[in-house]
Design a protein around this motif. Structure first.
Motif, PDB file in Angstrom:
ATOM      1  N   LEU A 199      -1.795   2.846  -2.007  1.00  0.00           N
ATOM      2  CA  LEU A 199      -1.821   3.750  -0.857  1.00  0.00           C
ATOM      3  C   LEU A 199      -1.030   5.025  -1.111  1.00  0.00           C
ATOM      4  O   LEU A 199      -0.442   5.607  -0.195  1.00  0.00           O
ATOM      5  CB  LEU A 199      -1.304   3.050   0.405  1.00  0.00           C
ATOM      6  N   VAL A 207      -7.667   6.215  -0.544  1.00  0.00           N
ATOM      7  CA  VAL A 207      -7.624   5.611   0.787  1.00  0.00           C
ATOM      8  C   VAL A 207      -8.799   6.097   1.629  1.00  0.00           C
ATOM      9  O   VAL A 207      -9.402   5.316   2.380  1.00  0.00           O
ATOM     10  CB  VAL A 207      -6.275   5.919   1.478  1.00  0.00           C
ATOM     11  N   VAL A 232      -2.895   6.043   6.104  1.00  0.00           N
ATOM     12  CA  VAL A 232      -4.129   5.496   6.662  1.00  0.00           C
ATOM     13  C   VAL A 232      -4.676   6.411   7.752  1.00  0.00           C
ATOM     14  O   VAL A 232      -5.884   6.688   7.809  1.00  0.00           O
ATOM     15  CB  VAL A 232      -3.879   4.079   7.215  1.00  0.00           C
TER      16      VAL A 232
END
Length: 210
Positions: A51, A57, A89
């Motif tokens: 990440l 992502v 995210v």
């Protein structure tokens, strides 16, 4: 649905993946170590990621119907990781136009139950003091969600147990179940999957407990 699951090798994340596959969903599991993921199946795609690469992502969430996150600090030393990774995210979801997000937080981060006895109040204060850095991290994560354009839901469980899924638990939108002291990780996953398609919990924190 086609779901992306972050933190897919954690206790709750593993259950989200397993239960989603059992329900016929397509699942993209984003993990640091694929060897730790027990689930298998034709409907499962495993993506290895730390990440740290925004493009990586974005590719993991693009075109998905919803994103579920079991990300969280496993120790006090890791406090800060939850907000940081969730920020990544959120950036990927914003860039790809994916809106639905369900994440796990913790009961002490949310409002105090409407009815709370002395024992529960004392336990809450002790646990909050011991894990203040972890809860501060989760609070920062929730603040990031509140500033985002996503249709988020925060699920706040109490003390977690390793128990089989029952599907029987209490939920309180905007609050926490009275005397809710425990819940199994499998049932937290069950609740998160159930809430994914529930418009009544969008942009809400939901307490969940036995």
């Amino acid at each position: 649905m086609h779901l992306t699951v972050f933190g897919a090798t954690g206790g709750i994340g593993q259950e989200i993946v397993r239960q989603a596959l059992d329900s016929g969903h397509r699942v993209t599991a984003v993990v640091r170590d694929p060897a730790r993921l027990a689930a298998t199946g034709e409907q499962l795609e495993v993506v290895r990621s730390e990440l740290t690469d925004p493009e990586e992502v974005r590719a993991a969430v693009a075109g998905r119907d919803a994103v579920l996150s079991g990300l969280g600090a496993r120790t006090r030393k890791e406090a800060g990781v939850t907000a940081r990774l969730t920020r990544t995210v959120l950036g990927a979801m914003d860039a790809t136009g994916v809106r639905r997000l369900v994440v796990v937080s913790a009961g002490p981060v949310g409002p105090v139950p409407a009815v709370e006895g002395l024992l529960d109040r004392t336990a809450r204060r002790i646990v909050t003091a011991l894990l203040k850095d972890v809860y501060a991290d989760l609070g920062a994560m929730e603040a990031e969600l509140g500033r985002s354009a996503t249709d988020w839901t925060v699920v706040r469980p109490p003390r977690l147990q390793n128990k089989p899924v029952t599907g029987v638990y209490r939920t309180v939108v905007g609050g926490f179940p009275a005397k809710g002291r425990f819940i199994g990780r499998a049932d937290v996953a069950h609740a998160m999957l159930a809430m994914t398609g529930d418009p009544g919990v969008v942009k809400q924190g939901v307490g969940v407990a036995y």
